[in-house]
Design a protein around this motif. Structure first.
Motif, PDB file in Angstrom:
ATOM      1  N   LYS A 112       0.791  -1.228   0.000  1.00 25.81           N
ATOM      2  CA  LYS A 112       0.000   0.000   0.000  1.00 25.81           C
ATOM      3  C   LYS A 112       0.826   1.282   0.000  1.00 25.81           C
ATOM      4  O   LYS A 112       0.314   2.334  -0.345  1.00 25.81           O
ATOM      5  CB  LYS A 112      -0.949   0.016   1.208  1.00 25.81           C
ATOM      6  CG  LYS A 112      -2.021  -1.061   1.162  1.00 25.81           C
ATOM      7  CD  LYS A 112      -3.062  -0.822   2.237  1.00 25.81           C
ATOM      8  CE  LYS A 112      -2.500  -0.954   3.639  1.00 25.81           C
ATOM      9  NZ  LYS A 112      -2.044  -2.322   3.951  1.00 25.81           N
ATOM     10  N   ASN A 113       2.071   1.228   0.430  1.00 26.89           N
ATOM     11  CA  ASN A 113       2.775   2.503   0.548  1.00 26.89           C
ATOM     12  C   ASN A 113       4.254   2.388   0.218  1.00 26.89           C
ATOM     13  O   ASN A 113       4.808   1.299   0.063  1.00 26.89           O
ATOM     14  CB  ASN A 113       2.599   3.101   1.946  1.00 26.89           C
ATOM     15  CG  ASN A 113       3.072   2.152   3.040  1.00 26.89           C
ATOM     16  OD1 ASN A 113       3.860   1.261   2.793  1.00 26.89           O
ATOM     17  ND2 ASN A 113       2.593   2.369   4.249  1.00 26.89           N
ATOM     18  N   TYR A 114       4.887   3.571   0.110  1.00 26.22           N
ATOM     19  CA  TYR A 114       6.307   3.698  -0.179  1.00 26.22           C
ATOM     20  C   TYR A 114       7.026   4.128   1.101  1.00 26.22           C
ATOM     21  O   TYR A 114       6.559   5.023   1.804  1.00 26.22           O
ATOM     22  CB  TYR A 114       6.504   4.761  -1.266  1.00 26.22           C
ATOM     23  CG  TYR A 114       7.939   5.180  -1.487  1.00 26.22           C
ATOM     24  CD1 TYR A 114       8.740   4.506  -2.403  1.00 26.22           C
ATOM     25  CD2 TYR A 114       8.499   6.255  -0.786  1.00 26.22           C
ATOM     26  CE1 TYR A 114      10.059   4.882  -2.615  1.00 26.22           C
ATOM     27  CE2 TYR A 114       9.810   6.632  -0.989  1.00 26.22           C
ATOM     28  CZ  TYR A 114      10.584   5.945  -1.904  1.00 26.22           C
ATOM     29  OH  TYR A 114      11.885   6.322  -2.104  1.00 26.22           O
ATOM     30  N   THR A 115       8.123   3.490   1.415  1.00 23.03           N
ATOM     31  CA  THR A 115       8.917   3.863   2.576  1.00 23.03           C
ATOM     32  C   THR A 115      10.296   4.287   2.096  1.00 23.03           C
ATOM     33  O   THR A 115      11.016   3.500   1.476  1.00 23.03           O
ATOM     34  CB  THR A 115       9.056   2.697   3.566  1.00 23.03           C
ATOM     35  OG1 THR A 115       7.752   2.206   3.901  1.00 23.03           O
ATOM     36  CG2 THR A 115       9.768   3.146   4.829  1.00 23.03           C
ATOM     37  N   SER A 116      10.668   5.526   2.366  1.00 24.56           N
ATOM     38  CA  SER A 116      11.934   6.051   1.869  1.00 24.56           C
ATOM     39  C   SER A 116      13.117   5.451   2.604  1.00 24.56           C
ATOM     40  O   SER A 116      13.008   4.999   3.752  1.00 24.56           O
ATOM     41  CB  SER A 116      11.971   7.575   2.000  1.00 24.56           C
ATOM     42  OG  SER A 116      12.083   7.948   3.367  1.00 24.56           O
ATOM     43  N   LEU A 117      14.264   5.495   1.959  1.00 26.58           N
ATOM     44  CA  LEU A 117      15.496   5.041   2.590  1.00 26.58           C
ATOM     45  C   LEU A 117      15.847   5.925   3.781  1.00 26.58           C
ATOM     46  O   LEU A 117      16.351   5.437   4.801  1.00 26.58           O
ATOM     47  CB  LEU A 117      16.633   5.055   1.556  1.00 26.58           C
ATOM     48  CG  LEU A 117      17.986   4.503   2.009  1.00 26.58           C
ATOM     49  CD1 LEU A 117      17.875   3.061   2.484  1.00 26.58           C
ATOM     50  CD2 LEU A 117      19.008   4.623   0.889  1.00 26.58           C
ATOM     51  N   SER A 118      15.558   7.212   3.678  1.00 28.87           N
ATOM     52  CA  SER A 118      15.824   8.134   4.780  1.00 28.87           C
ATOM     53  C   SER A 118      15.034   7.764   6.034  1.00 28.87           C
ATOM     54  O   SER A 118      15.554   7.825   7.152  1.00 28.87           O
ATOM     55  CB  SER A 118      15.483   9.570   4.370  1.00 28.87           C
ATOM     56  OG  SER A 118      16.339  10.023   3.362  1.00 28.87           O
ATOM     57  N   LEU A 119      13.771   7.380   5.849  1.00 29.05           N
ATOM     58  CA  LEU A 119      12.939   7.001   6.992  1.00 29.05           C
ATOM     59  C   LEU A 119      13.465   5.732   7.651  1.00 29.05           C
ATOM     60  O   LEU A 119      13.568   5.652   8.887  1.00 29.05           O
ATOM     61  CB  LEU A 119      11.489   6.815   6.550  1.00 29.05           C
ATOM     62  CG  LEU A 119      10.503   6.308   7.602  1.00 29.05           C
ATOM     63  CD1 LEU A 119      10.520   7.187   8.843  1.00 29.05           C
ATOM     64  CD2 LEU A 119       9.098   6.217   7.018  1.00 29.05           C
ATOM     65  N   LEU A 120      13.812   4.747   6.842  1.00 26.10           N
ATOM     66  CA  LEU A 120      14.343   3.508   7.411  1.00 26.10           C
ATOM     67  C   LEU A 120      15.675   3.760   8.117  1.00 26.10           C
ATOM     68  O   LEU A 120      15.949   3.187   9.173  1.00 26.10           O
ATOM     69  CB  LEU A 120      14.503   2.450   6.319  1.00 26.10           C
ATOM     70  CG  LEU A 120      13.189   1.887   5.752  1.00 26.10           C
ATOM     71  CD1 LEU A 120      13.470   0.860   4.673  1.00 26.10           C
ATOM     72  CD2 LEU A 120      12.335   1.277   6.853  1.00 26.10           C
ATOM     73  N   ALA A 121      16.504   4.636   7.527  1.00 22.42           N
ATOM     74  CA  ALA A 121      17.771   4.979   8.177  1.00 22.42           C
ATOM     75  C   ALA A 121      17.519   5.600   9.541  1.00 22.42           C
ATOM     76  O   ALA A 121      18.231   5.307  10.521  1.00 22.42           O
ATOM     77  CB  ALA A 121      18.572   5.931   7.288  1.00 22.42           C
ATOM     78  N   ALA A 122      16.506   6.445   9.627  1.00 21.12           N
ATOM     79  CA  ALA A 122      16.196   7.124  10.886  1.00 21.12           C
ATOM     80  C   ALA A 122      15.738   6.147  11.961  1.00 21.12           C
ATOM     81  O   ALA A 122      16.205   6.197  13.105  1.00 21.12           O
ATOM     82  CB  ALA A 122      15.134   8.194  10.648  1.00 21.12           C
ATOM     83  N   ILE A 123      14.829   5.237  11.611  1.00 22.28           N
ATOM     84  CA  ILE A 123      14.278   4.353  12.640  1.00 22.28           C
ATOM     85  C   ILE A 123      15.263   3.262  13.048  1.00 22.28           C
ATOM     86  O   ILE A 123      15.142   2.696  14.145  1.00 22.28           O
ATOM     87  CB  ILE A 123      12.927   3.741  12.214  1.00 22.28           C
ATOM     88  CG1 ILE A 123      13.092   2.817  11.005  1.00 22.28           C
ATOM     89  CG2 ILE A 123      11.905   4.825  11.911  1.00 22.28           C
ATOM     90  CD1 ILE A 123      11.816   2.092  10.620  1.00 22.28           C
ATOM     91  N   ASN A 129      18.498   3.944  13.269  1.00 28.09           N
ATOM     92  CA  ASN A 129      19.658   4.683  13.793  1.00 28.09           C
ATOM     93  C   ASN A 129      20.897   4.545  12.908  1.00 28.09           C
ATOM     94  O   ASN A 129      22.009   4.340  13.384  1.00 28.09           O
ATOM     95  CB  ASN A 129      19.981   4.225  15.219  1.00 28.09           C
ATOM     96  CG  ASN A 129      18.868   4.572  16.194  1.00 28.09           C
ATOM     97  OD1 ASN A 129      18.313   5.668  16.156  1.00 28.09           O
ATOM     98  ND2 ASN A 129      18.527   3.631  17.052  1.00 28.09           N
ATOM     99  N   ILE A 130      20.656   4.656  11.600  1.00 21.98           N
ATOM    100  CA  ILE A 130      21.743   4.645  10.622  1.00 21.98           C
ATOM    101  C   ILE A 130      22.008   6.094  10.220  1.00 21.98           C
ATOM    102  O   ILE A 130      21.066   6.830   9.915  1.00 21.98           O
ATOM    103  CB  ILE A 130      21.351   3.819   9.378  1.00 21.98           C
ATOM    104  CG1 ILE A 130      21.064   2.366   9.767  1.00 21.98           C
ATOM    105  CG2 ILE A 130      22.444   3.888   8.314  1.00 21.98           C
ATOM    106  CD1 ILE A 130      20.423   1.551   8.654  1.00 21.98           C
TER     107      ILE A 130
END
Length: 235
Positions: free
Chosen positions: A163-174, A176-177
């Motif tokens: 259903k949705n798009y998850t950015s690399l920036s968001l995954l990096a944030a959660i 702790n990258i």
């Protein structure tokens, strides 16, 4: 998760793209008409000329200006080697990248964030435009889904949810990258390329995305991040 993945059989990549022309006025007239038709839905009421800064998103109207590729250099995945291909002549850049891929095992796994929707098909389309044979690792025609060695970190994160798009920036944030978006973002690449002619800045930005994907894979496996001193850049 991904514990059985052979990290040394993985090639992580990221591409940066830009509009084929610096200004909309430089686009050949027949392509301007096709641009208007292609983007009519996305533009809404925005004039085609003003929307042209986004042309790099479409392989028909954009071009690849940088490819960065990274490989894990040890079985444990504690170190990473990165090489970038950057050139004003897209055909030369793609030839060099294709030559490198053709030297790799045909079962080499290609990995990117949103690679199945963007990086992999974009590479194939631009190679066809320049009459460059598509390396076997990028080939999808005639293959069953499980026969295509493409790994997409965004798809992995979906766990079947489309259903949705998850950015690399968001995954990096959660996870702790360290974020790769500490300078420019994708929307600025075309401007930096055409107005500033700063390929080095684009190369660094592209490499940061490769590093972040590698670090994300480590997190998916429940492992510690790769230390900065274990990341090597190859000329």
């Amino acid at each position: 998760m991904l514990e059985q993945l052979d990290l040394q059989n993985l090639l992580i990549l990221d591409i940066e793209t830009a509009p084929q022309f610096r200004l909309y006025e430089e686009v050949p007239e027949h392509l301007q008409l096709l641009w208007e038709q292609k983007t009519a839905y996305q533009r809404k009421e925005v004039p085609a000329a003003e929307f042209y800064e986004r042309a790099g998103i479409w392989a028909e109207f954009g071009k690849i200006i940088c490819i960065s590729a990274g490989v894990f250099s040890d079985a444990e995945g504690n170190s990473l080697r990165i090489k970038s291909y950057c050139c004003d002549e897209e055909s030369e850049l793609l030839e060099d990248f294709a030559t490198m891929l053709n030297r790799q095992p045909v079962n080499k796994i290609l990995c990117a964030h949103n690679g199945k929707e963007f990086d992999f098909p974009y590479l194939c389309r631009r190679m066809l435009v320049h009459q460059i044979a598509i390396p076997p690792q990028l080939q999808t025609f005639g293959k069953k889904p499980w026969e295509t060695n493409h790994l997409d970190t965004m798809e992995l994160w979906k766990f079947g949810d489309h259903k949705n798009y998850t950015s690399l920036s968001l995954l990096a944030a959660i996870f702790n990258i360290p974020t790769p978006k500490d300078d420019i973002d994708g929307s600025e690449v075309g401007r930096v390329y055409w107005e500033e002619n700063d390929q080095e800045r684009i190369r660094i930005y592209c490499q940061k995305d490769v590093i972040t994907v590698a670090q994300l894979l480590r997190r998916f496996r429940g492992e510690e991040l790769i230390s900065e001193e274990n990341i090597v850049y190859i000329d």
